[in-house]
Design an enzyme around this catalytic site. Structure first.
Site, PDB file in Angstrom:
ATOM      1  N   GLU A  88       0.710  -1.017  -0.103  1.00 33.50           N
ATOM      2  CA  GLU A  88       0.092  -0.148   0.033  1.00 33.50           C
ATOM      3  C   GLU A  88       0.733   1.305   0.133  1.00 33.50           C
ATOM      4  O   GLU A  88       0.875   2.108   0.775  1.00 33.50           O
ATOM      5  CB  GLU A  88      -1.264  -0.083   1.173  1.00 33.50           C
ATOM      6  CG  GLU A  88      -1.970  -1.116   0.706  1.00 33.50           C
ATOM      7  CD  GLU A  88      -2.876  -1.488   2.226  1.00 33.50           C
ATOM      8  OE1 GLU A  88      -3.107  -0.005   2.926  1.00 33.50           O
ATOM      9  OE2 GLU A  88      -2.947  -2.769   1.732  1.00 33.50           O
TER      10      GLU A  88
ATOM     11  N   HIS B 195     -17.147 -11.251   5.989  1.00 29.92           N
ATOM     12  CA  HIS B 195     -15.722 -10.108   6.299  1.00 29.92           C
ATOM     13  C   HIS B 195     -15.128 -11.442   7.053  1.00 29.92           C
ATOM     14  O   HIS B 195     -16.057 -11.024   8.503  1.00 29.92           O
ATOM     15  CB  HIS B 195     -16.511  -9.126   6.639  1.00 29.92           C
ATOM     16  CG  HIS B 195     -14.560  -8.316   6.639  1.00 29.92           C
ATOM     17  ND1 HIS B 195     -14.569  -7.453   8.051  1.00 29.92           N
ATOM     18  CD2 HIS B 195     -14.216  -8.033   6.209  1.00 29.92           C
ATOM     19  CE1 HIS B 195     -13.271  -7.163   7.770  1.00 29.92           C
ATOM     20  NE2 HIS B 195     -13.270  -7.181   6.459  1.00 29.92           N
ATOM     21  N   HIS B 196     -13.725 -11.432   7.281  1.00 28.16           N
ATOM     22  CA  HIS B 196     -12.978 -12.003   7.388  1.00 28.16           C
ATOM     23  C   HIS B 196     -12.013 -11.391   8.057  1.00 28.16           C
ATOM     24  O   HIS B 196     -11.363 -11.254   7.266  1.00 28.16           O
ATOM     25  CB  HIS B 196     -12.794 -13.716   7.253  1.00 28.16           C
ATOM     26  CG  HIS B 196     -14.062 -14.060   7.372  1.00 28.16           C
ATOM     27  ND1 HIS B 196     -14.205 -15.543   6.864  1.00 28.16           N
ATOM     28  CD2 HIS B 196     -15.112 -14.459   7.436  1.00 28.16           C
ATOM     29  CE1 HIS B 196     -15.110 -16.229   6.580  1.00 28.16           C
ATOM     30  NE2 HIS B 196     -15.722 -15.324   7.316  1.00 28.16           N
ATOM     31  N   GLU B 197     -12.080 -10.481   9.079  1.00 29.50           N
ATOM     32  CA  GLU B 197     -10.498  -9.860   9.153  1.00 29.50           C
ATOM     33  C   GLU B 197      -9.882 -11.174  10.187  1.00 29.50           C
ATOM     34  O   GLU B 197     -10.442 -11.092  11.000  1.00 29.50           O
ATOM     35  CB  GLU B 197     -10.985  -8.882  10.455  1.00 29.50           C
ATOM     36  CG  GLU B 197      -9.101  -8.019  10.262  1.00 29.50           C
ATOM     37  CD  GLU B 197      -8.799  -7.504   9.518  1.00 29.50           C
ATOM     38  OE1 GLU B 197      -8.852  -6.590   8.433  1.00 29.50           O
ATOM     39  OE2 GLU B 197      -7.232  -7.844   8.868  1.00 29.50           O
TER      40      GLU B 197
ATOM     41  N   HIS C 228      -7.714  -8.805   1.173  1.00 29.66           N
ATOM     42  CA  HIS C 228      -6.662  -7.760   1.683  1.00 29.66           C
ATOM     43  C   HIS C 228      -5.860  -7.351   2.432  1.00 29.66           C
ATOM     44  O   HIS C 228      -5.959  -9.033   3.469  1.00 29.66           O
ATOM     45  CB  HIS C 228      -8.141  -6.528   2.312  1.00 29.66           C
ATOM     46  CG  HIS C 228      -8.795  -5.952   1.485  1.00 29.66           C
ATOM     47  ND1 HIS C 228      -8.665  -4.423   1.006  1.00 29.66           N
ATOM     48  CD2 HIS C 228      -9.469  -6.678   0.392  1.00 29.66           C
ATOM     49  CE1 HIS C 228      -9.952  -4.013   0.620  1.00 29.66           C
ATOM     50  NE2 HIS C 228     -10.391  -4.671  -0.139  1.00 29.66           N
TER      51      HIS C 228
ATOM     52  N   GLU D 102      -6.761  -6.850  -2.497  1.00 33.22           N
ATOM     53  CA  GLU D 102      -6.603  -5.101  -2.916  1.00 33.22           C
ATOM     54  C   GLU D 102      -4.626  -5.307  -3.174  1.00 33.22           C
ATOM     55  O   GLU D 102      -4.913  -5.462  -4.437  1.00 33.22           O
ATOM     56  CB  GLU D 102      -7.128  -4.733  -1.515  1.00 33.22           C
ATOM     57  CG  GLU D 102      -6.427  -3.459  -1.416  1.00 33.22           C
ATOM     58  CD  GLU D 102      -6.807  -3.309   0.799  1.00 33.22           C
ATOM     59  OE1 GLU D 102      -6.968  -2.021   0.864  1.00 33.22           O
ATOM     60  OE2 GLU D 102      -5.360  -4.068   1.067  1.00 33.22           O
TER      61      GLU D 102
ATOM     62  N   GLU E 288      -9.214   4.156   0.106  1.00 32.85           N
ATOM     63  CA  GLU E 288      -9.597   3.910   2.167  1.00 32.85           C
ATOM     64  C   GLU E 288      -8.600   4.625   2.252  1.00 32.85           C
ATOM     65  O   GLU E 288      -8.298   6.039   3.072  1.00 32.85           O
ATOM     66  CB  GLU E 288      -9.455   2.555   2.873  1.00 32.85           C
ATOM     67  CG  GLU E 288      -8.677   1.679   2.576  1.00 32.85           C
ATOM     68  CD  GLU E 288      -7.803   0.592   3.308  1.00 32.85           C
ATOM     69  OE1 GLU E 288      -9.033  -0.518   2.600  1.00 32.85           O
ATOM     70  OE2 GLU E 288      -7.126   0.129   3.364  1.00 32.85           O
TER      71      GLU E 288
HETATM   72  C1  NOJ Z   1      -8.068  -3.182   5.646  1.00 28.40           C
HETATM   73  C2  NOJ Z   1      -8.907  -3.056   4.948  1.00 28.40           C
HETATM   74  O1  NOJ Z   1      -8.076  -3.153   3.450  1.00 28.40           O
HETATM   75  C3  NOJ Z   1     -10.636  -2.230   4.172  1.00 28.40           C
HETATM   76  O2  NOJ Z   1     -11.232  -2.851   3.542  1.00 28.40           O
HETATM   77  C4  NOJ Z   1     -11.355  -2.739   6.066  1.00 28.40           C
HETATM   78  O3  NOJ Z   1     -11.966  -2.125   6.207  1.00 28.40           O
HETATM   79  C5  NOJ Z   1     -10.244  -2.952   7.552  1.00 28.40           C
HETATM   80  N1  NOJ Z   1      -9.472  -3.613   6.787  1.00 28.40           N
HETATM   81  C6  NOJ Z   1     -11.038  -3.510   8.258  1.00 28.40           C
HETATM   82  O4  NOJ Z   1     -11.149  -5.133   8.246  1.00 28.40           O
HETATM   83 CA    CA Z   2      -5.864  -2.232   2.873  1.00 33.55          CA
END
Ligand code: NOJ
Ligand code: CA
Length: 690
Positions: A174, A400-402, A470, A489, A495
């Site tokens: 990024e 969504h899986h963070e 991402h 991503e 963002e």
């Molecule tokens: C980074 C991701 O690029 C973004 O899209 C997301 O909202 C945040 N992480 C939270 O998971």
């Molecule tokens: Ca990101």
């Protein structure tokens, strides 16, 4: 006399050392040529020509191994084979339906004459728009487990080209793009980027691939890799004095090596696109062609789609992922409102971030293992009800899986997490890997994580789930083999405009991305912000393009899922929103009409499911006029065109939302004059008259 003897000796030496004539292979059209040989010490090297001028000078290749001598010299060519290949295959979804895969191949089986008589095969595939080569390690007695401490693949440039590059970061892509001569690449000065916090690691003066260059003769080169499987990602170390790039694989502080494999195995392809026009870089399907055909067969359970989400509002700070904040975004009601908005506007899907417990303990925490379980919703989010409501309205929910870069936790949960999705008939997951990888010492782009990303996607396919990662590993065309790897991503996305302390993505960002990152594969950029300045939420941040450019991005940036991210209220009563309603996400054909790296690009694409065309054109900080020849349209057909263009005084900063909309009829014999404002763009729909 003395002179003559010396000369004779020299001739004899040359005769012995130049083992035999070079081994050569040409592209099908004859324009690109690779010459391969071994020097007097049996070291393999090659050079590459485009139309008789050298584009890559003598470049050696070797491997350093742990507890074994390097594979570098004393080779002989034990066997050579050449072949040609030509096929046309179909993409299940994509920039186009049909892809031509046409190349000539040269396979060189090398064997050490001394030492352990170890074998390695080098395979070149030469296409009309570039070359790929890889190393194949056959099964053999004296080479079983191969522990690579360094791959030394060289690319000796023939001049101080202009390069469009981001630093060779082992953890994150990024970064903003830099434009400089190769001799001026200084990646290590980009360490400690305040917007990337501790999540950035740039050990060398290296660049990430795809890295694209323009030579003084106007030729375009783009270096990348294809089919990155069970191997470390490759950065390219830059020798700024000799203009030489060499592979620098991403490593691991835990193991101390770069790659461990057991023979037989192949490395990823090392690739160079070589084109006379910048637009031909985007046309190229070479990276995809170097990957294996679809292994998943029927993937009709995924349909390309636009999607809204509970997302941008979090980046604006209107609400938050975590419930303890008191402004939790993922509530049942908010989700239902978004579903209503999506249904009303023909948008097929909706993402919900911050739906599961754990967000109080992610970013900034070291001990993130076990925090997210991917199945437990917050108490104010009724997952059952949201999915049911969405189904009723024809809107599917994007999961969504963070992982918060705790991949071991994720791996343990994968089956349960995907099973939950399957139960709810959810077919898309957006995954995330924010933070330093746990265990500490592994990097996002090393072999261990490459395997994690790939295996998660392969397992997802078992559950009929498509993946949009991402903070991912870069795209290398694996979507051909596993089409459920739909998008990712892996760049500075939209963002950053919401919160970066450096002013966000400058207007030149996407005109560079189109010729660099986009050559790797689909991008989940999240275009379509209408409230460009969002002063109500973030007075010091903004999007640095015009509104017309935000529309154009739906065509310029390819992805089978395209977000419609802005707050619903910002689309209400906006005539420009009609373009987003109309634009599709799956294409029959793509025509790149014009473009220069970092300046501008115009792309037209034909809807896969109708005869309508859509066009997007974007420019950097410079206003420009472009003539667009419409001869891509169908012979004899008439189209109702609607153009969404920059208003007369539009400007990305001073007047970004000034939008002019015109409707008229066109045929393929027409030429359109586009006027793009500084940081501007134009979007056009061409609806074929019945
Ligand atoms: C980074 C991701 O690029 C973004 O899209 C997301 O909202 C945040 N992480 C939270 O998971
Ligand atoms: Ca990101």
């Amino acid at each position: 006399m003395k002179f003559n003897i010396t000369l004779a000796a020299l001739l004899l030496f040359l005769n012995l050392s130049a083992q035999k004539n070079d081994y050569k292979v040409n592209s099908p059209d004859g324009n690109i040529k690779v010459s391969f040989n071994l020097n007097a010490s049996g070291e393999p090297y090659c050079f590459i020509y485009h139309k008789d001028s050298k584009v890559i000078d003598t470049s050696y290749m070797s491997f350093d191994l742990k507890d074994a001598p390097s594979l570098s010299k004393d080779f002989k060519v034990a066997d050579v084979q050449s072949s040609s290949f030509n096929e046309t295959w179909e993409m299940p979804w994509g920039e186009q339906l049909k892809v031509v895969n046409n190349y000539n191949e040269l396979e060189l089986n090398l064997q050490e004459t001394s030492n352990f008589k170890r074998k390695i095969t080098i395979v070149y595939r030469v296409f009309n728009d570039g070359i790929g080569f890889r190393y194949e390690f056959p099964k053999q007695e004296n080479l079983h487990e191969v522990v690579i401490t360094d791959e030394n693949t060289e690319f000796a440039l023939t001049g101080d080209h202009t390069a469009f590059w981001i630093p060779g970061d082992w953890d994150i892509y990024e970064h903003l793009y830099n434009t400089s001569k190769v001799s001026k690449i200084n990646a290590t000065t980009l360490r400690d980027n305040p917007n990337l916090g501790k999540h950035s690691y740039i050990p060398e003066n290296a660049v990430v691939t795809p890295v694209t260059m323009k030579t003084d003769n106007g030729l375009y080169l783009s270096f990348h890799e294809a089919a990155l499987i069970d191997y470390a990602g490759m950065t390219l170390k830059v020798d700024t004095i000799n203009f030489k790039l060499s592979s620098e694989l991403v490593g691991s502080d835990i193991t101390g090596y770069k790659v461990k494999r057991v023979t037989p195995f192949n490395t990823p392809w090392r690739t160079i696109l070589i084109t006379e026009k910048a637009t031909e870089l985007i046309d190229s399907k070479m990276i995809l062609n170097l990957n294996e055909p679809n292994k998943l067969e029927d993937v009709s359970w995924f349909k390309p789609t636009k999607y809204t989400g509970i997302w941008w509002e979090m980046h604006l700070g209107k609400n938050s992922w975590d419930m303890a904040s008191g402004i939790h975004g993922a509530t049942t009601q908010n989700a239902k409102d978004k579903i209503d908005f999506s249904a009303k506007n023909g948008i097929g899907a909706m993402l919900v971030e911050g739906w599961n417990t754990g967000w109080e303990h992610w970013i900034g925490f070291e001990d993130r293992e076990g925090v997210f379980d991917f199945v437990t919703p917050y108490s104010d989010y009724d997952l059952d009800e949201v999915v049911r409501y969405g189904k009723r309205k024809g809107v599917s929910i994007v999961m969504h899986h963070e992982t918060s870069a705790a991949p071991r936790t994720y791996e343990k949960q994968l089956d349960t997490a995907y099973a939950l999705m399957k139960k709810y008939d959810m077919h898309v997951v957006k995954s995330g890997y924010v933070g330093k990888i746990i265990p500490k010492g592994e990097y996002h782009h090393g072999q261990w994580m490459v395997n994690h990303y790939n295996n998660a996607a392969i397992k997802a396919a078992d559950y009929q789930i498509a993946v949009n990662a991402h903070e991912p590993i870069k795209a290398t065309g694996l979507r051909r083999t596993y089409p459920n790897i739909i998008s990712r991503e892996g760049l500075r996305g939209q963002e950053f405009n919401a919160w970066a302390s450096d002013g966000g993505n400058p207007p030149e960002h996407l005109p560079i991305v189109a010729f660099t990152r986009m050559l790797a594969g689909p991008i989940d950029f999240t275009p379509g912000i209408f409230d460009i300045k969002f002063d109500k939420y973030k007075p010091n941040n903004q999007v640095n393009t015009t509104l017309a450019q935000q529309l154009a991005l739906y065509v310029v940036i390819y992805s089978p899922i395209q977000m419609v991210p802005d707050l619903a209220e910002n689309y209400e009563n906006q005539p420009g929103f009609q373009f987003i309603r109309d634009v599709v996400t799956d294409w029959k054909k793509t025509e790149v009409l014009n473009g220069e790296i970092g300046d501008f690009v115009t792309i037209a694409r034909e809807d896969r499911n109708s005869d309508n065309w859509f066009l997007g054109s974007i420019t950097d900080e410079n206003a420009r006029d472009l003539d667009i020849d419409l001869n891509f349209l169908e012979e004899g057909a008439k189209y109702s065109a609607t153009i969404y263009e920059d208003g007369k005084n539009a400007h990305w900063d001073k007047n970004p939302t000034s939008l002019n909309i015109r409707k008229f009829e066109v045929t393929k014999n027409d030429t359109l004059k586009l006027k793009l404002a500084a940081g501007g763009g134009a979007a056009i729909s061409f609806m074929k008259n019945k």
